[in-house]
Scaffold this motif. Structure first.
Motif, PDB file in Angstrom:
ATOM      1  N   UNK A   1       0.832  -1.204   0.000  1.00 29.98           N
ATOM      2  CA  UNK A   1       0.000   0.000   0.000  1.00 29.98           C
ATOM      3  C   UNK A   1       0.870   1.259   0.000  1.00 29.98           C
ATOM      4  N   UNK A   2       1.934   1.236   0.767  1.00 26.76           N
ATOM      5  CA  UNK A   2       2.812   2.390   0.848  1.00 26.76           C
ATOM      6  C   UNK A   2       3.516   2.657  -0.479  1.00 26.76           C
ATOM      7  N   UNK A   3       3.849   1.590  -1.208  1.00 26.18           N
ATOM      8  CA  UNK A   3       4.581   1.739  -2.467  1.00 26.18           C
ATOM      9  C   UNK A   3       3.668   1.989  -3.659  1.00 26.18           C
ATOM     10  N   UNK A   4       2.368   1.701  -3.522  1.00 32.34           N
ATOM     11  CA  UNK A   4       1.464   1.735  -4.671  1.00 32.34           C
ATOM     12  C   UNK A   4       1.113   3.142  -5.131  1.00 32.34           C
ATOM     13  N   UNK A   5       1.142   4.103  -4.211  1.00 29.52           N
ATOM     14  CA  UNK A   5       0.694   5.436  -4.586  1.00 29.52           C
ATOM     15  C   UNK A   5      -0.777   5.401  -4.974  1.00 29.52           C
ATOM     16  N   UNK A   6      -1.142   6.034  -6.102  1.00 34.27           N
ATOM     17  CA  UNK A   6      -2.551   6.055  -6.499  1.00 34.27           C
ATOM     18  C   UNK A   6      -3.043   4.762  -7.145  1.00 34.27           C
ATOM     19  N   UNK A   7      -2.150   3.796  -7.386  1.00 33.33           N
ATOM     20  CA  UNK A   7      -2.583   2.525  -7.957  1.00 33.33           C
ATOM     21  C   UNK A   7      -3.549   1.803  -7.017  1.00 33.33           C
ATOM     22  N   UNK A   8      -4.632   1.290  -7.570  1.00 36.81           N
ATOM     23  CA  UNK A   8      -5.568   0.492  -6.774  1.00 36.81           C
ATOM     24  C   UNK A   8      -4.959  -0.883  -6.513  1.00 36.81           C
ATOM     25  N   UNK A   9      -5.121  -1.381  -5.290  1.00 35.66           N
ATOM     26  CA  UNK A   9      -4.622  -2.699  -4.927  1.00 35.66           C
ATOM     27  C   UNK A   9      -5.799  -3.653  -4.739  1.00 35.66           C
ATOM     28  N   UNK A  10      -5.700  -4.775  -5.413  1.00 35.56           N
ATOM     29  CA  UNK A  10      -6.747  -5.793  -5.417  1.00 35.56           C
ATOM     30  C   UNK A  10      -6.112  -7.081  -4.887  1.00 35.56           C
ATOM     31  N   UNK A  11      -6.712  -7.661  -3.842  1.00 34.70           N
ATOM     32  CA  UNK A  11      -6.183  -8.891  -3.253  1.00 34.70           C
ATOM     33  C   UNK A  11      -7.174 -10.027  -3.488  1.00 34.70           C
ATOM     34  N   UNK A  12      -6.685 -11.119  -4.081  1.00 37.62           N
ATOM     35  CA  UNK A  12      -7.507 -12.311  -4.285  1.00 37.62           C
ATOM     36  C   UNK A  12      -7.441 -13.155  -3.014  1.00 37.62           C
ATOM     37  N   UNK A  13      -8.604 -13.500  -2.477  1.00 37.53           N
ATOM     38  CA  UNK A  13      -8.659 -14.252  -1.219  1.00 37.53           C
ATOM     39  C   UNK A  13      -9.596 -15.441  -1.376  1.00 37.53           C
ATOM     40  N   UNK A  14      -9.373 -16.515  -0.605  1.00 36.06           N
ATOM     41  CA  UNK A  14     -10.268 -17.674  -0.664  1.00 36.06           C
ATOM     42  C   UNK A  14     -11.533 -17.443   0.141  1.00 36.06           C
ATOM     43  N   UNK A  15     -12.597 -18.110  -0.236  1.00 39.68           N
ATOM     44  CA  UNK A  15     -13.881 -17.907   0.447  1.00 39.68           C
ATOM     45  C   UNK A  15     -13.811 -18.294   1.916  1.00 39.68           C
ATOM     46  N   UNK A  16     -12.946 -19.236   2.277  1.00 38.63           N
ATOM     47  CA  UNK A  16     -12.915 -19.679   3.673  1.00 38.63           C
ATOM     48  C   UNK A  16     -12.249 -18.666   4.593  1.00 38.63           C
ATOM     49  N   UNK A  17     -11.716 -17.584   4.052  1.00 35.98           N
ATOM     50  CA  UNK A  17     -11.216 -16.500   4.905  1.00 35.98           C
ATOM     51  C   UNK A  17     -12.359 -15.704   5.530  1.00 35.98           C
ATOM     52  N   UNK A  18     -13.585 -16.025   5.210  1.00 36.23           N
ATOM     53  CA  UNK A  18     -14.717 -15.326   5.829  1.00 36.23           C
ATOM     54  C   UNK A  18     -14.687 -15.456   7.346  1.00 36.23           C
ATOM     55  N   UNK A  19     -14.070 -16.521   7.853  1.00 38.20           N
ATOM     56  CA  UNK A  19     -13.988 -16.734   9.295  1.00 38.20           C
ATOM     57  C   UNK A  19     -12.801 -16.016   9.928  1.00 38.20           C
ATOM     58  N   UNK A  20     -11.941 -15.391   9.124  1.00 37.47           N
ATOM     59  CA  UNK A  20     -10.735 -14.745   9.649  1.00 37.47           C
ATOM     60  C   UNK A  20     -10.980 -13.234   9.770  1.00 37.47           C
ATOM     61  N   UNK A  21     -11.784 -12.868  10.749  1.00 35.11           N
ATOM     62  CA  UNK A  21     -12.195 -11.466  10.893  1.00 35.11           C
ATOM     63  C   UNK A  21     -11.007 -10.541  11.124  1.00 35.11           C
ATOM     64  N   UNK A  22     -10.084 -10.931  12.001  1.00 31.11           N
ATOM     65  CA  UNK A  22      -8.944 -10.060  12.288  1.00 31.11           C
ATOM     66  C   UNK A  22      -8.105  -9.825  11.042  1.00 31.11           C
ATOM     67  N   UNK A  23      -7.920 -10.870  10.251  1.00 27.85           N
ATOM     68  CA  UNK A  23      -7.134 -10.730   9.025  1.00 27.85           C
ATOM     69  C   UNK A  23      -7.839  -9.814   8.030  1.00 27.85           C
ATOM     70  N   UNK A  24      -9.134 -10.006   7.824  1.00 22.03           N
ATOM     71  CA  UNK A  24      -9.875  -9.186   6.864  1.00 22.03           C
ATOM     72  C   UNK A  24      -9.970  -7.733   7.333  1.00 22.03           C
TER      73      UNK A  24
END
Length: 363
Positions: free
Chosen positions: A198-221
């Motif tokens: 995020x710090x290096x991206x500047x105005x570039x949008x950052x998109x992260x691909x995540x697995x559906x089972x991360x729905x249970x990882x509230x702290x991570x999300x």
């Protein structure tokens, strides 16, 4: 909170009717879960044939464009016009491409700019993509940051119409072996990398691909929300009800954090598999599966012959079933995917966070 809002009243004099109610502005759209019908005190009957959640009338495909991946650079470098013709036919509005780098810079920036301009003239946004599980390792993070800075430098020097929309990261830290990166450290390293990106991206949008089972990882999300502009959620299912169930927690997350969420479906070849269910056995009993705890890590040992071990928890195979590849991918029937997309887009359009469907191996 127990707070309720009145949506409206059905016309009791009409025997058959189709009614639309707008969700109240004060409704907590990320967390509401119940809809109730209040019946009159007198005798009455009601048959509800269908109930759907729809996006606002003004929402259209342009607001949530379909997206796809093009893995080989040759697809856009050598066959770019054909790629864009196909994308327009499929109503694709965003393409993720591999952008080669050379000596720390985008290789052939002029050719990339020409493709991005051509795509933009046809209503298609272009983003770079990359990622690998070992990217989260401390020894690999600097190289990942350097590559992102190369994309950012390209955008800074390119004309407005030739700029990349953003960069998508498909990292999969859960694939790093436990002896290389302990499981307890994976989330922390992932968020550490996301912060640096995020710090290096500047105005570039950052998109992260995540697995559906991360729905249970509230702290991570919740941590990722500080750095991501977009989440693309992998939902490898073909049943509409299952696709909906897997997507909703992330769409809610997007509303809560003001982020965009794409829902990704698979149309590529996926082999059949087997799902096995094991039941815990009492201490000292033999099992088909032994689970050891070594250095805080779980080690699973699958047995050909049931056995017991004094330092392991035994599990017995209770059931197994074949998993049809058709349950996970539309590869055998891409037409069914194309017929289903409008329905999913209407349903998910009810969430302000919905950023469109992403389609893997559609071409």
């Amino acid at each position: 909170s127990g707070q309720s809002f009145d949506l409206g009243t059905l016309n009791g004099e009409q025997r058959v009717q189709t009614t639309r109610f707008d969700l109240p502005e004060k409704l907590d759209r990320a967390n509401w879960r119940a809809l109730s019908l209040a019946c009159p005190q007198g005798t009455a009957t009601l048959r509800l044939d269908a109930l759907t959640l729809q996006g606002a009338a003004e929402a259209d495909a342009a607001a949530a464009p379909r997206a796809t991946w093009t893995w080989s650079p040759n697809e856009w470098r050598e066959r770019g016009a054909a790629l864009l013709d196909w994308a327009v036919q499929q109503k694709i509005g965003a393409v993720f491409i591999t952008v080669p780098l050379k000596d720390g810079s985008v290789d052939d920036a002029a050719q990339l700019g020409a493709f991005v301009r051509q795509a933009g003239s046809r209503g298609i946004a272009v983003s770079a993509m990359e990622g690998a599980p070992d990217m989260v390792l401390p020894a690999s993070q600097d190289a990942a940051i350097a590559r992102l800075r190369a994309y950012a430098a390209y955008n800074a020097s390119a004309a407005e119409g030739a700029r990349l929309k953003g960069v998508q990261y498909h990292i999969e830290p859960y694939l790093v072996p436990a002896h290389v990166l302990p499981q307890a450290q994976r989330d922390r390293r992932y968020l550490e990398l996301a912060a640096r990106l995020r710090q290096a991206a500047g105005p570039l949008a950052l998109d992260f691909v995540v697995p559906h089972w991360w729905a249970d990882k509230k702290a991570l999300l919740d941590g990722l929300a500080k750095h991501a502009d977009i989440l693309t959620v992998k939902s490898p299912r073909t049943d509409p009800a299952q696709i909906y169930r897997l997507a909703v927690p992330f769409l809610d997350w997007g509303v809560e954090h003001g982020k965009t969420v794409r829902v990704a479906l698979d149309a590529g070849p996926i082999g059949a598999g087997v799902q096995r269910r094991y039941e815990r056995r009492p201490p000292g009993a033999r099992g088909d599966l032994l689970v050891f705890t070594l250095g805080g890590q779980k080690i699973l040992l699958l047995q050909q012959v049931p056995a017991a071990h004094g330092k392991a928890q035994a599990y017995a195979l209770a059931a197994s079933q074949e998993i049809d590849a058709a349950d996970a991918s539309f590869h055998s029937d891409k037409g069914a995917l194309m017929r289903l997309l409008p329905q999913l887009e209407r349903t998910f359009g009810a969430w302000e966070s919905f950023g469109g469907m992403a389609l893997h191996d559609l071409r």
